[in-house]
Motif scaffolding. Structure first.
Motif, PDB file in Angstrom:
ATOM      1  N   ALA A  17      -0.802   3.820  -2.905  1.00 61.54           N
ATOM      2  CA  ALA A  17      -2.060   2.952  -2.223  1.00 61.54           C
ATOM      3  C   ALA A  17      -1.363   1.533  -2.156  1.00 61.54           C
ATOM      4  O   ALA A  17      -1.793   0.863  -1.016  1.00 61.54           O
ATOM      5  CB  ALA A  17      -3.191   2.939  -3.421  1.00 61.54           C
ATOM      6  N   PHE A  18      -0.607   0.951  -3.019  1.00 57.65           N
ATOM      7  CA  PHE A  18       0.015  -0.333  -2.549  1.00 57.65           C
ATOM      8  C   PHE A  18       0.950  -0.531  -1.315  1.00 57.65           C
ATOM      9  O   PHE A  18       0.799  -1.125  -0.612  1.00 57.65           O
ATOM     10  CB  PHE A  18       0.771  -0.969  -4.078  1.00 57.65           C
ATOM     11  CG  PHE A  18       1.842  -2.245  -3.776  1.00 57.65           C
ATOM     12  CD1 PHE A  18       0.779  -3.400  -3.542  1.00 57.65           C
ATOM     13  CD2 PHE A  18       2.931  -2.052  -3.215  1.00 57.65           C
ATOM     14  CE1 PHE A  18       1.370  -4.566  -3.133  1.00 57.65           C
ATOM     15  CE2 PHE A  18       3.448  -3.192  -3.021  1.00 57.65           C
ATOM     16  CZ  PHE A  18       2.735  -4.277  -2.956  1.00 57.65           C
ATOM     17  N   TYR A  19       1.769   0.595  -1.359  1.00 59.41           N
ATOM     18  CA  TYR A  19       2.944   0.550  -0.315  1.00 59.41           C
ATOM     19  C   TYR A  19       2.101   0.954   1.075  1.00 59.41           C
ATOM     20  O   TYR A  19       2.621   0.655   2.032  1.00 59.41           O
ATOM     21  CB  TYR A  19       4.068   1.247  -0.597  1.00 59.41           C
ATOM     22  CG  TYR A  19       5.034   0.560  -1.685  1.00 59.41           C
ATOM     23  CD1 TYR A  19       5.742  -0.407  -1.099  1.00 59.41           C
ATOM     24  CD2 TYR A  19       5.031   0.783  -2.880  1.00 59.41           C
ATOM     25  CE1 TYR A  19       6.788  -1.214  -1.985  1.00 59.41           C
ATOM     26  CE2 TYR A  19       6.036   0.151  -3.913  1.00 59.41           C
ATOM     27  CZ  TYR A  19       6.712  -0.927  -3.281  1.00 59.41           C
ATOM     28  OH  TYR A  19       7.370  -1.875  -4.126  1.00 59.41           O
ATOM     29  N   ASP A  20       1.179   1.623   1.137  1.00 57.75           N
ATOM     30  CA  ASP A  20       0.486   2.305   2.266  1.00 57.75           C
ATOM     31  C   ASP A  20       0.077   1.131   2.976  1.00 57.75           C
ATOM     32  O   ASP A  20       0.186   0.862   4.039  1.00 57.75           O
ATOM     33  CB  ASP A  20      -0.630   3.292   1.845  1.00 57.75           C
ATOM     34  CG  ASP A  20      -0.188   4.441   1.534  1.00 57.75           C
ATOM     35  OD1 ASP A  20       0.987   5.042   1.853  1.00 57.75           O
ATOM     36  OD2 ASP A  20      -1.183   5.345   1.183  1.00 57.75           O
ATOM     37  N   LYS A  21      -0.444   0.037   2.130  1.00 61.02           N
ATOM     38  CA  LYS A  21      -1.197  -1.032   2.768  1.00 61.02           C
ATOM     39  C   LYS A  21      -0.042  -2.106   3.148  1.00 61.02           C
ATOM     40  O   LYS A  21      -0.176  -2.737   4.050  1.00 61.02           O
ATOM     41  CB  LYS A  21      -2.320  -1.619   1.882  1.00 61.02           C
ATOM     42  CG  LYS A  21      -3.194  -0.526   1.866  1.00 61.02           C
ATOM     43  CD  LYS A  21      -4.562  -1.100   0.842  1.00 61.02           C
ATOM     44  CE  LYS A  21      -5.439  -0.221   0.686  1.00 61.02           C
ATOM     45  NZ  LYS A  21      -6.626  -0.402  -0.326  1.00 61.02           N
ATOM     46  N   ALA A  22       0.710  -2.358   2.070  1.00 63.53           N
ATOM     47  CA  ALA A  22       1.959  -3.409   2.371  1.00 63.53           C
ATOM     48  C   ALA A  22       2.664  -3.211   3.259  1.00 63.53           C
ATOM     49  O   ALA A  22       3.028  -4.179   3.870  1.00 63.53           O
ATOM     50  CB  ALA A  22       2.523  -3.675   0.942  1.00 63.53           C
ATOM     51  N   ALA A  24       2.346  -1.248   6.123  1.00 64.81           N
ATOM     52  CA  ALA A  24       1.711  -0.773   7.550  1.00 64.81           C
ATOM     53  C   ALA A  24       1.750  -1.907   8.553  1.00 64.81           C
ATOM     54  O   ALA A  24       2.208  -1.915   9.422  1.00 64.81           O
ATOM     55  CB  ALA A  24       0.305  -0.538   7.267  1.00 64.81           C
ATOM     56  N   SER A  29       5.293   3.635   7.148  1.00 67.42           N
ATOM     57  CA  SER A  29       4.332   4.489   6.236  1.00 67.42           C
ATOM     58  C   SER A  29       5.008   5.603   5.796  1.00 67.42           C
ATOM     59  O   SER A  29       6.262   5.753   5.916  1.00 67.42           O
ATOM     60  CB  SER A  29       3.477   5.099   7.540  1.00 67.42           C
ATOM     61  OG  SER A  29       4.131   5.907   8.240  1.00 67.42           O
ATOM     62  N   ALA A  84      -1.421  -8.272   3.356  1.00 66.90           N
ATOM     63  CA  ALA A  84      -1.847  -6.891   3.028  1.00 66.90           C
ATOM     64  C   ALA A  84      -1.448  -6.635   1.797  1.00 66.90           C
ATOM     65  O   ALA A  84      -2.099  -5.855   0.816  1.00 66.90           O
ATOM     66  CB  ALA A  84      -1.060  -5.960   3.983  1.00 66.90           C
ATOM     67  N   ALA A  87      -3.810  -8.052  -0.708  1.00 66.52           N
ATOM     68  CA  ALA A  87      -5.074  -7.482  -0.714  1.00 66.52           C
ATOM     69  C   ALA A  87      -5.026  -6.054  -1.483  1.00 66.52           C
ATOM     70  O   ALA A  87      -5.768  -5.586  -1.947  1.00 66.52           O
ATOM     71  CB  ALA A  87      -5.601  -7.236   0.659  1.00 66.52           C
ATOM     72  N   ALA A  88      -3.846  -5.622  -1.379  1.00 65.64           N
ATOM     73  CA  ALA A  88      -3.561  -4.202  -2.009  1.00 65.64           C
ATOM     74  C   ALA A  88      -3.332  -4.247  -3.679  1.00 65.64           C
ATOM     75  O   ALA A  88      -3.071  -3.416  -4.116  1.00 65.64           O
ATOM     76  CB  ALA A  88      -2.573  -3.599  -1.562  1.00 65.64           C
ATOM     77  N   ASP A 113       5.086  -6.069  -6.947  1.00 72.07           N
ATOM     78  CA  ASP A 113       4.271  -4.799  -6.931  1.00 72.07           C
ATOM     79  C   ASP A 113       3.697  -4.172  -8.210  1.00 72.07           C
ATOM     80  O   ASP A 113       3.962  -4.870  -9.064  1.00 72.07           O
ATOM     81  CB  ASP A 113       5.322  -3.633  -6.227  1.00 72.07           C
ATOM     82  CG  ASP A 113       6.043  -3.050  -7.272  1.00 72.07           C
ATOM     83  OD1 ASP A 113       6.154  -3.314  -8.416  1.00 72.07           O
ATOM     84  OD2 ASP A 113       6.876  -2.102  -6.632  1.00 72.07           O
TER      85      ASP A 113
END
Length: 129
Positions: A17-22, A24, A29, A84, A87-88, A113
């Motif tokens: 979830a963290f890396y998906d947002k960070a 992007a 992805s 991002a 926010a994550a 992270d």
């Protein structure tokens, strides 16, 4: 020189979830989840722009946190990565800005992270006019 790198994460879903947002804002992805029959049931996923280069594996993280820096194509991407990542759920470890002690155009931002690793986005290009 480096083709790919992998780290272990205590909680794959939290890290994902963290890396998906960070990642992007950097155009990266999750490109692949390795089928569990090839990993003895361990969750493994690879992030990248056109091929997986940053791999997360479920398991006990290394005892010492790691530092990983991702290439940004612009300073705006560095800024967006930092926002991002915070926010994550990342923790600020250095706001976006120049780091002239590395070189005059080194523009980076740092976050911690969910597993305590120091994650950076960096642009080496001069500021665009």
């Amino acid at each position: 020189m480096i083709d790919h790198i992998g780290i272990r994460t205590a909680d794959f879903e939290v890290a994902k979830a963290f890396y998906d947002k960070a990642l992007a804002p950097l155009g990266a992805s999750l490109l692949m989840i390795v089928p569990p029959e090839y990993t003895d049931g361990v969750k493994v996923g690879g992030y990248g722009r056109d091929r997986p280069v940053y791999w997360l594996s479920e398991g006990k993280p290394a005892s010492e946190p790691k530092h990983v820096a991702f290439t940004a194509h612009s300073r705006a991407e560095v800024d967006a990565f930092h926002a991002a990542a915070l926010a994550a759920g990342g923790k600020d470890n250095g706001a976006p800005g120049l780091r002239p002690h590395y070189h005059p155009d080194y523009y980076g931002a740092f976050v911690i992270d969910p597993d305590g690793n120091n994650v950076e986005a960096v642009c080496h290009r001069p500021e665009e006019a």
